[in-house]
Design a protein around this motif. Sequence first.
Motif, PDB file in Angstrom:
ATOM      1  N   ALA A  27       0.833  -1.208   0.000  1.00  0.00           N
ATOM      2  CA  ALA A  27       0.000   0.000   0.000  1.00  0.00           C
ATOM      3  C   ALA A  27       0.865   1.255   0.000  1.00  0.00           C
ATOM      4  CB  ALA A  27      -0.921  -0.003   1.208  1.00  0.00           C
ATOM      5  N   LEU A  28       1.982   1.210   0.727  1.00  0.00           N
ATOM      6  CA  LEU A  28       2.768   2.417   0.891  1.00  0.00           C
ATOM      7  C   LEU A  28       3.439   2.878  -0.383  1.00  0.00           C
ATOM      8  CD1 LEU A  28       4.469   1.997   4.336  1.00  0.00           C
ATOM      9  CD2 LEU A  28       2.842   3.718   3.651  1.00  0.00           C
ATOM     10  N   PHE A  29       3.800   1.946  -1.227  1.00  0.00           N
ATOM     11  CA  PHE A  29       4.606   2.349  -2.373  1.00  0.00           C
ATOM     12  C   PHE A  29       3.806   2.712  -3.582  1.00  0.00           C
ATOM     13  CE2 PHE A  29       6.658  -0.400   0.426  1.00  0.00           C
ATOM     14  CZ  PHE A  29       7.372   0.597   1.026  1.00  0.00           C
ATOM     15  N   SER A  30       2.551   2.329  -3.572  1.00  0.00           N
ATOM     16  CA  SER A  30       1.749   2.551  -4.767  1.00  0.00           C
ATOM     17  C   SER A  30       1.100   3.924  -4.756  1.00  0.00           C
ATOM     18  CB  SER A  30       0.676   1.489  -4.852  1.00  0.00           C
ATOM     19  OG  SER A  30      -0.038   1.479  -3.645  1.00  0.00           O
ATOM     20  N   LYS A  31       1.042   4.549  -3.591  1.00  0.00           N
ATOM     21  CA  LYS A  31       0.295   5.808  -3.529  1.00  0.00           C
ATOM     22  C   LYS A  31       1.178   6.916  -2.990  1.00  0.00           C
ATOM     23  CE  LYS A  31      -3.843   3.235  -2.389  1.00  0.00           C
ATOM     24  NZ  LYS A  31      -3.892   2.351  -1.224  1.00  0.00           N
ATOM     25  N   PRO A  32       2.198   7.320  -3.732  1.00  0.00           N
ATOM     26  CA  PRO A  32       3.039   8.403  -3.231  1.00  0.00           C
ATOM     27  C   PRO A  32       2.187   9.645  -3.005  1.00  0.00           C
ATOM     28  CG  PRO A  32       3.503   7.934  -5.541  1.00  0.00           C
ATOM     29  CD  PRO A  32       2.565   6.873  -5.052  1.00  0.00           C
ATOM     30  N   GLY A  33       2.365  10.261  -1.874  1.00  0.00           N
ATOM     31  CA  GLY A  33       1.613  11.476  -1.598  1.00  0.00           C
ATOM     32  C   GLY A  33       0.362  11.216  -0.777  1.00  0.00           C
ATOM     33  N   ALA A  34      -0.121   9.967  -0.728  1.00  0.00           N
ATOM     34  CA  ALA A  34      -1.313   9.669   0.067  1.00  0.00           C
ATOM     35  C   ALA A  34      -0.960   9.732   1.552  1.00  0.00           C
ATOM     36  CB  ALA A  34      -1.841   8.283  -0.287  1.00  0.00           C
ATOM     37  N   ALA A  35      -1.955  10.058   2.355  1.00  0.00           N
ATOM     38  CA  ALA A  35      -1.703  10.172   3.789  1.00  0.00           C
ATOM     39  C   ALA A  35      -1.673   8.786   4.417  1.00  0.00           C
ATOM     40  CB  ALA A  35      -2.768  11.043   4.434  1.00  0.00           C
ATOM     41  N   ALA A  36      -0.607   8.051   4.206  1.00  0.00           N
ATOM     42  CA  ALA A  36      -0.482   6.692   4.731  1.00  0.00           C
ATOM     43  C   ALA A  36       0.384   6.727   5.982  1.00  0.00           C
ATOM     44  CB  ALA A  36       0.169   5.795   3.682  1.00  0.00           C
ATOM     45  N   PRO A  37       0.161   5.798   6.898  1.00  0.00           N
ATOM     46  CA  PRO A  37       1.049   5.731   8.060  1.00  0.00           C
ATOM     47  C   PRO A  37       2.429   5.247   7.621  1.00  0.00           C
ATOM     48  CG  PRO A  37      -0.396   3.830   8.011  1.00  0.00           C
ATOM     49  CD  PRO A  37      -0.817   4.717   6.874  1.00  0.00           C
ATOM     50  N   TRP A  38       3.435   5.576   8.378  1.00  0.00           N
ATOM     51  CA  TRP A  38       4.769   5.129   7.994  1.00  0.00           C
ATOM     52  C   TRP A  38       5.041   3.731   8.490  1.00  0.00           C
ATOM     53  CZ3 TRP A  38       4.024   9.118  11.561  1.00  0.00           C
ATOM     54  CH2 TRP A  38       4.406   8.848  12.877  1.00  0.00           C
ATOM     55  N   MET A  39       6.067   3.126   7.931  1.00  0.00           N
ATOM     56  CA  MET A  39       6.478   1.800   8.375  1.00  0.00           C
ATOM     57  C   MET A  39       7.969   1.830   8.711  1.00  0.00           C
ATOM     58  SD  MET A  39       6.613  -1.799   6.416  1.00  0.00           S
ATOM     59  CE  MET A  39       7.969  -1.158   5.477  1.00  0.00           C
ATOM     60  N   PHE A  40       8.296   1.365   9.898  1.00  0.00           N
ATOM     61  CA  PHE A  40       9.679   1.292  10.374  1.00  0.00           C
ATOM     62  C   PHE A  40       9.914  -0.188  10.634  1.00  0.00           C
ATOM     63  CE2 PHE A  40      12.940   1.476  13.677  1.00  0.00           C
ATOM     64  CZ  PHE A  40      13.709   2.581  13.350  1.00  0.00           C
ATOM     65  N   HIS A  41      10.699  -0.822   9.793  1.00  0.00           N
ATOM     66  CA  HIS A  41      10.788  -2.281   9.821  1.00  0.00           C
ATOM     67  C   HIS A  41      12.244  -2.745   9.931  1.00  0.00           C
ATOM     68  CE1 HIS A  41       9.962  -6.457   8.738  1.00  0.00           C
ATOM     69  NE2 HIS A  41      10.902  -6.368   7.818  1.00  0.00           N
ATOM     70  N   MET A  42      12.550  -3.560  10.952  1.00  0.00           N
ATOM     71  CA  MET A  42      13.909  -4.106  11.096  1.00  0.00           C
ATOM     72  C   MET A  42      14.046  -5.331  10.193  1.00  0.00           C
ATOM     73  SD  MET A  42      15.258  -1.940  13.199  1.00  0.00           S
ATOM     74  CE  MET A  42      16.901  -2.703  13.277  1.00  0.00           C
ATOM     75  N   MET A  43      15.037  -5.315   9.315  1.00  0.00           N
ATOM     76  CA  MET A  43      15.327  -6.475   8.459  1.00  0.00           C
ATOM     77  C   MET A  43      16.220  -7.468   9.206  1.00  0.00           C
ATOM     78  SD  MET A  43      16.248  -4.246   5.071  1.00  0.00           S
ATOM     79  CE  MET A  43      16.712  -5.602   4.007  1.00  0.00           C
ATOM     80  N   THR A  44      17.136  -6.932  10.022  1.00  0.00           N
ATOM     81  CA  THR A  44      18.005  -7.742  10.882  1.00  0.00           C
ATOM     82  C   THR A  44      17.977  -7.050  12.245  1.00  0.00           C
ATOM     83  OG1 THR A  44      20.051  -6.477  10.601  1.00  0.00           O
ATOM     84  CG2 THR A  44      19.541  -8.065   8.869  1.00  0.00           C
ATOM     85  N   ASP A  45      18.835  -7.495  13.171  1.00  0.00           N
ATOM     86  CA  ASP A  45      18.818  -6.822  14.479  1.00  0.00           C
ATOM     87  C   ASP A  45      19.362  -5.391  14.389  1.00  0.00           C
ATOM     88  OD1 ASP A  45      21.336  -7.814  13.903  1.00  0.00           O
ATOM     89  OD2 ASP A  45      21.799  -8.405  15.968  1.00  0.00           O
ATOM     90  N   LYS A  46      20.083  -5.053  13.306  1.00  0.00           N
ATOM     91  CA  LYS A  46      20.688  -3.718  13.227  1.00  0.00           C
ATOM     92  C   LYS A  46      20.289  -2.886  12.014  1.00  0.00           C
ATOM     93  CE  LYS A  46      24.898  -4.281  15.866  1.00  0.00           C
ATOM     94  NZ  LYS A  46      26.365  -4.234  15.815  1.00  0.00           N
ATOM     95  N   ILE A  47      19.828  -3.532  10.963  1.00  0.00           N
ATOM     96  CA  ILE A  47      19.532  -2.802   9.722  1.00  0.00           C
ATOM     97  C   ILE A  47      18.045  -2.869   9.420  1.00  0.00           C
ATOM     98  CG2 ILE A  47      19.922  -2.785   7.204  1.00  0.00           C
ATOM     99  CD1 ILE A  47      22.801  -3.518   7.747  1.00  0.00           C
ATOM    100  N   GLY A  48      17.503  -1.732   9.003  1.00  0.00           N
ATOM    101  CA  GLY A  48      16.074  -1.697   8.714  1.00  0.00           C
ATOM    102  C   GLY A  48      15.724  -0.730   7.604  1.00  0.00           C
ATOM    103  N   VAL A  49      14.417  -0.645   7.331  1.00  0.00           N
ATOM    104  CA  VAL A  49      13.904   0.268   6.310  1.00  0.00           C
ATOM    105  C   VAL A  49      12.758   1.090   6.890  1.00  0.00           C
ATOM    106  CG1 VAL A  49      14.555  -0.967   4.199  1.00  0.00           C
ATOM    107  CG2 VAL A  49      12.479  -1.657   5.417  1.00  0.00           C
ATOM    108  N   PHE A  50      12.623   2.296   6.364  1.00  0.00           N
ATOM    109  CA  PHE A  50      11.523   3.187   6.721  1.00  0.00           C
ATOM    110  C   PHE A  50      10.849   3.625   5.437  1.00  0.00           C
ATOM    111  CE2 PHE A  50       9.740   7.415   7.006  1.00  0.00           C
ATOM    112  CZ  PHE A  50       9.016   7.395   8.195  1.00  0.00           C
ATOM    113  N   THR A  51       9.523   3.563   5.413  1.00  0.00           N
ATOM    114  CA  THR A  51       8.807   4.043   4.231  1.00  0.00           C
ATOM    115  C   THR A  51       7.632   4.881   4.676  1.00  0.00           C
ATOM    116  OG1 THR A  51       7.406   2.083   4.212  1.00  0.00           O
ATOM    117  CG2 THR A  51       9.356   2.011   2.850  1.00  0.00           C
TER     118      THR A  51
END
Length: 306
Positions: A27-51
């Motif tokens: 959902a987050l990537f298909s609607k740039p500009g839409a008022a979507a909640p953010w996602m803060f996701h750990m891929m490993t214990d130290k590295i993650g992604v935010f969208t």
Amino acid sequence: MNRRSFIQNSALTFGALSIAQQNIFSALFSKPGAAAPWMFHMMTDKIGVFTERGGTIGFLIDKKGLVVVDSQFPDTAQHMISELQKKSDAQVKYLINTHHHGDHSGGNIAFKGLAKHVLAHENSKKNQKRVAINNNNLDKQLLPTKTYSEEWQKHVGDESIALHYWGPAHTDGDSLIHFENTNIVHMGDLMFNRRHPYVDRSAGANIKNWIKVLHKATRRFDSSTTYIFGHSAEGYNIVGSADDLKKFADYLDAVLKFAEAEIKAGKTKEAFLKNTSIPNQGEWKGDGITRPLTAAWDELMEKQNS
Ligand SMILES: [Zn+2]
Ligand SMILES: [Zn+2]
């Protein structure tokens, strides 16, 4: 963590995403500009992604320091910073920009006074400054304080971070950021996963070399490397494997060959731009197909005329 246990761990992490999480991903990537909640996701214990909005942010949390790759926009960067500060009170050692586009460097200003160094390829800094002067908003930028031309490498805590520049592609200043020990590479906008890419010829983009950069990445890194993508189409993940890079290289190759064939067949640019799909590349969908079509046409005509 050694590489083997990381692979097992990351396979679990990605495999164990719930349907709800997968929906958030798509959902987050298909609607740039839409008022979507953010996602803060750990891929490993130290590295993650935010969208939230704009290009995917990657980050490293080490007790010796934090590293953030790309910054989206000032408001979303602020959300990212508050999530990061819940996890760690370490200093942001490096804010790295994969390239200058506003959806990757516009949020730099939120790191003013927080980030010790802001790092990007030298062309990325030039582009960021040039565009800001043209838009009369240089005061809203935080420009790189450090630049490099070919390779850059430093340790932050247990992680080794390497930046590579392999020539013009999406712009003339795209870095690949390799977290070497965990073997994760942030591709920035060198990767549009199943989504028609933006090709910035005003900043020196080159599709032919872009294809080479993608193939070089699959040779330089290995089969267990995980890649973070700048943008993805609805229903597709923002992280993936070398196979996704090869498929995108094939797509770009098909765009160039398509333009070449239509030029040879005597089509006009206007007629060519009316196409709504790339032959045999049905997976690449969404808006914006005229961008790669225009860029491929102009790149080939420039070559013909030179
Ligand atoms: Zn982008
Ligand atoms: Zn971009």
